[in-house]
Design an enzyme around this catalytic site. Structure first.
Site, short mmCIF file in Angstrom:
data_model
loop_
_atom_site.label_atom_id
_atom_site.label_comp_id
_atom_site.label_asym_id
_atom_site.label_seq_id
_atom_site.Cartn_x
_atom_site.Cartn_y
_atom_site.Cartn_z
N ASP A 75 6.62 7.18 0.95
CA ASP A 75 6.24 8.46 0.36
C ASP A 75 5.49 9.33 1.36
OD1 ASP A 75 7.35 8.33 -2.18
OD2 ASP A 75 5.60 7.37 -3.07
N LEU A 76 4.55 8.74 2.07
CA LEU A 76 3.74 9.50 3.01
C LEU A 76 4.59 10.08 4.14
CD1 LEU A 76 0.62 7.16 3.17
CD2 LEU A 76 0.70 9.45 2.19
#
Length: 386
Positions: A171-172
């Protein structure tokens, strides 16, 4: 210092939730964009209910990815809500969304519709899997993608089960990739006057994270071994045990290796041993070398080793727990933590963006309350913008 932020004047409509999308828009907000976060009037972003509660509507998870934004409450599933989004899109430079494939189209808010409303619009769609592929309708979750992309398979110790990263790494990374693509598109739009559609998939970004480890797997023709806290390609480079605890030693070249043997450990025989003369040789003989280094390092106290390593220019450091790292004077002096007041006289701590511009950290505003700026945004729409 008064900042003239790089993205001042850029307006972003954030229709995303949870992590990858909000991460990308927070990057834009940190750089000065006016980010309007659209949330469901009743429940808001899912992450308002994730992590540890700081105050009503505020959690550690939500606060981590929504600083420097405004919040407006809109139910986009209703005709009135969808019309509000179309009006907002006409005033914005960027839209970010992470609905499943077809979700925005179902509301009458797909790229083709909004691009006609605003030809300069940069439209970034984040999904779990390739929207042009057979898995387009699958929901995307960081943990699932860490498993499917092989990331769990390269993480952890050799004899342990596959291990996820400590944070939602996919996600990051996806959020950062999205921000990069948006910035590039905005730059091009300045000269062409035309926006574009950007598509990003969590799975694609997960594969990209494998980097050199992934290329080694392709070259080997099978899964590469896992080395836990040791580097897969550089030896010795990792976490080691001293008499009184762990430390990091990062020997980056052959000259540093010789200094480790001669000046720190006083084992010149290890420096001249033909099995260990070069990094390629040390990589092939890592088991034998690691066993010997383990014995030698246990003869010394951690701080003594750190002092000696620093004196000869070998990168090294402590292994802190997360709380120790965040409360270390290094972190506070760097200005990476901000305590911000909440409307109910409470307080929330957020991290700063990592950049400095002209030597200064960028300003930080607290994450918004659910719908805090709904009236303000509505007035701007009526009056033609801020």
């Amino acid at each position: 210092m008064r900042f003239d932020l790089p993205l001042s004047g850029v307006k972003v409509l954030d229709l995303s939730r949870v992590l990858a999308g909000p991460m990308s828009t927070m990057v834009l907000a940190d750089l000065g964009a006016d980010v309007i976060k659209v949330e469901h009037p009743d429940r808001g972003d899912d992450t308002r209910d994730w992590g540890m509660q700081v105050a009503p509507g505020y959690t550690t998870y939500f606060s981590s990815f929504n600083r420097n934004k405004r919040s407006t409450a809109v139910d986009i599933s209703t005709p009135q809500g969808a019309e509000t989004i179309r009006k907002l899109a006409a005033t914005c430079d960027v839209i970010v969304e992470n609905f499943k494939a077809g979700g925005m189209e179902r509301f009458g808010l797909g790229y083709e519709v909004l691009q006609k409303v605003n030809p300069r619009l940069v439209y970034c769609a984040i999904s779990g899997y390739d929207r042009a592929g057979p898995e387009a309708s699958r929901p995307g979750y960081d943990l699932v993608v860490q498993g499917e992309s092989g990331l769990m398979g390269i993480n952890g110790e050799a004899n342990s089960p596959p291990l996820k990263f400590g944070v939602a790494a996919v996600d990051l990374f996806t959020g950062m990739y999205a921000a990069q693509a948006i910035l590039a598109s905005l730059y091009k739009t300045k000269s062409t006057g035309k926006g574009c559609r950007i598509d990003l998939a969590l799975y694609d970004c997960g594969v990209m994270i494998s980097s050199y480890y992934g290329l080694e797997a392709l070259l080997l023709g099978h899964n590469p071994p896992r080395y836990g806290n040791q580097h897969p390609s550089i030896v010795p480079y990792g976490v080691f045990e001293a008499q009184d605890g762990p430390l990091v030693i990062a020997v980056g070249n052959n000259a540093q290796y010789r200094k480790l043997c001669n000046e720190v450990l006083h084992r010149p025989d290890l420096a001249t041993d033909e099995r260990f003369e070069t990094n390629l040789k040390r990589s092939k003989s890592r088991v034998e070398l690691s066993a010997t280094l383990h014995e030698e390092l246990l003869k010394h106290r951690k701080q003594d080793l750190l002092d000696k390593l620093a004196a000869v220019g070998i990168p090294s450091g402590q292994v802190f727990g997360l709380h120790e790292a965040l409360t270390d004077p290094r972190t506070r002096k760097a200005g990476l933590l901000h305590s911000l007041s909440l409307p109910d006289d409470g307080e929330v701590t957020v991290l700063s963006s990592p950049w400095r511009f002209n030597g200064e950290r960028l300003p930080v505003r607290r994450p918004p309350m659910l719908g805090e700026h709904s009236q303000q945004v509505a007035m701007e729409l009526r009056d033609g913008g801020p």
